[in-house]
Design a protein around this motif. Structure first.
Motif, PDB file in Angstrom:
ATOM      1  N   GLU A 116       0.758  -1.121  -0.042  1.00 43.10           N
ATOM      2  CA  GLU A 116       0.159  -0.123   0.051  1.00 43.10           C
ATOM      3  C   GLU A 116       0.781   1.185   0.003  1.00 43.10           C
ATOM      4  N   ARG A 142       2.307   1.446  -3.509  1.00 44.87           N
ATOM      5  CA  ARG A 142       1.323   2.259  -4.601  1.00 44.87           C
ATOM      6  C   ARG A 142       1.007   3.710  -4.324  1.00 44.87           C
ATOM      7  N   HIS A 143       1.093   4.212  -2.976  1.00 48.33           N
ATOM      8  CA  HIS A 143       0.680   5.662  -2.920  1.00 48.33           C
ATOM      9  C   HIS A 143       2.182   6.398  -3.303  1.00 48.33           C
ATOM     10  N   ASP A 161       1.796   6.294  -7.379  1.00 48.72           N
ATOM     11  CA  ASP A 161       0.723   7.276  -7.653  1.00 48.72           C
ATOM     12  C   ASP A 161       0.955   8.862  -7.636  1.00 48.72           C
ATOM     13  N   ALA A 196      -2.031   6.828 -13.073  1.00 41.46           N
ATOM     14  CA  ALA A 196      -3.240   6.989 -12.674  1.00 41.46           C
ATOM     15  C   ALA A 196      -3.451   6.229 -11.553  1.00 41.46           C
ATOM     16  N   ASP A 197      -2.873   4.944 -11.525  1.00 42.78           N
ATOM     17  CA  ASP A 197      -3.040   3.846 -10.598  1.00 42.78           C
ATOM     18  C   ASP A 197      -1.916   2.717 -10.628  1.00 42.78           C
ATOM     19  N   GLU A 230      -0.651  -1.251  -9.164  1.00 42.91           N
ATOM     20  CA  GLU A 230      -1.191  -2.524  -8.578  1.00 42.91           C
ATOM     21  C   GLU A 230       0.171  -3.022  -7.848  1.00 42.91           C
ATOM     22  N   LYS A 270      -0.758   1.788 -14.310  1.00 41.12           N
ATOM     23  CA  LYS A 270      -1.752   2.279 -15.151  1.00 41.12           C
ATOM     24  C   LYS A 270      -1.699   3.790 -15.475  1.00 41.12           C
ATOM     25  N   TYR A 304      -2.188   7.465 -17.104  1.00 43.93           N
ATOM     26  CA  TYR A 304      -3.402   8.378 -17.519  1.00 43.93           C
ATOM     27  C   TYR A 304      -3.431   8.484 -19.033  1.00 43.93           C
TER      28      TYR A 304
END
Length: 284
Positions: free
Chosen positions: A116, A119-120, A123, A129-130, A132, A146, A148
């Motif tokens: 987690e 991931r932050h 980002d 955009a995201d 995983e 992922k 934008y």
């Protein structure tokens, strides 16, 4: 002597004279004072003290053992990350930037690499955009980026764009691609502006035109610029019917469809035209 003999003769016992003084009661014999018994001396509870001492030592040993075990588990060498799989990198999201973010987390080892947190951090990179992030037992970390996909430029600030879901994101201004339509409006209205842009484009498409800039003001009024640089003022009411009426009349007034001309469509039965030379023509 004579009286005594006389009494004996008569068979009677001689009488004792009545006592005239009371005899003193005999005093109770004195006894020696009894001393209080000496307080008994209790032996120290050495066994109890021993139990307390043994319990304290046991707790200390357990605490030290737990702390040592915790320190040992935190060693990255215990379970290092040996395989790092990254997908989704692109020229806009270079692999070198992704590795820079991942390096401090991977150095913690498999057990302490928090997906987690990773991931932050990913980002926060431009164009992401995201992300995983997954740990795969026993020594693998997989990352899927992922990016934008911009569909319009947002005029709220330098380097801001809007994706297909209407979300505004920021990139370095130099990385904004050319050819995107411009959108401007209230905060969090990206989705609404995209929907309106699609409607306007479908209406003006028969003229071979498209909207290159669309704006909604604070009062709900709409205005747009077409790719021939003609400006349309649409107001806040009956916007779609007004635009359709203009499209139906536009082929008849081609001489007014010049760059810089402004057409006010906020009239019920027609529109007003402001030419670049400031000459105003009313068309019915």
């Amino acid at each position: 002597m004579v009286s005594v003999m006389r009494d004996y003769r008569h068979g009677q016992q001689p009488q004792r004279p009545a006592a005239t003084l009371k005899e003193k009661p005999k005093a109770a014999p004195r006894t020696a004072p009894v001393k209080a018994a000496a307080k008994a001396h209790k032996p120290l509870p050495w066994k109890l003290y021993g139990k307390f001492l043994a319990g304290g030592l046991s707790i200390s040993i357990l605490a030290w053992g737990g702390w040592s075990g915790w320190q040992w588990l935190q060693q990255p060498s215990l379970m290092p990350i040996n395989t790092l799989t990254i997908t989704g990198s692109s020229p806009k999201i270079p692999l070198a930037e992704i590795n820079t973010v991942l390096k401090p987390y991977a150095a913690r080892g498999f057990l302490w690499a928090n997906p987690e947190q990773i991931r932050h951090s990913l980002d926060a990179l431009p164009w992401v955009a995201d992300a995983e992030v997954r740990r795969v037992w026993p020594d693998r970390l997989t990352v899927n980026i992922k990016p934008y996909t911009p569909v319009a430029r947002w005029l709220g600030g330098a380097g801001q764009m809007v994706d297909a879901q209407g979300k505004v994101f920021s990139v370095p201004p130099a990385q904004v691609p050319n050819g995107l339509p411009n959108l401007a409006g209230p905060a969090d209205s990206g989705s609404q502006l995209l929907a309106q842009l699609a409607k306007f484009n479908s209406i003006v498409a028969p003229l071979g035109l498209k909207v290159v800039s669309l704006q909604e003001d604070q009062r709900g009024g709409w205005r747009c610029i077409l790719n021939n640089q003609v400006r349309l003022l649409l107001g806040s009411e009956d916007v779609i019917p007004a635009l359709k009426r203009w499209v139906a009349i536009a082929p008849q007034v081609k001489e007014y469809l010049v760059a810089g001309a402004t057409m006010d469509l906020r009239y019920t039965n027609g529109f007003a035209v402001a030419m670049p030379s400031a000459t105003t023509v009313n068309s019915q």
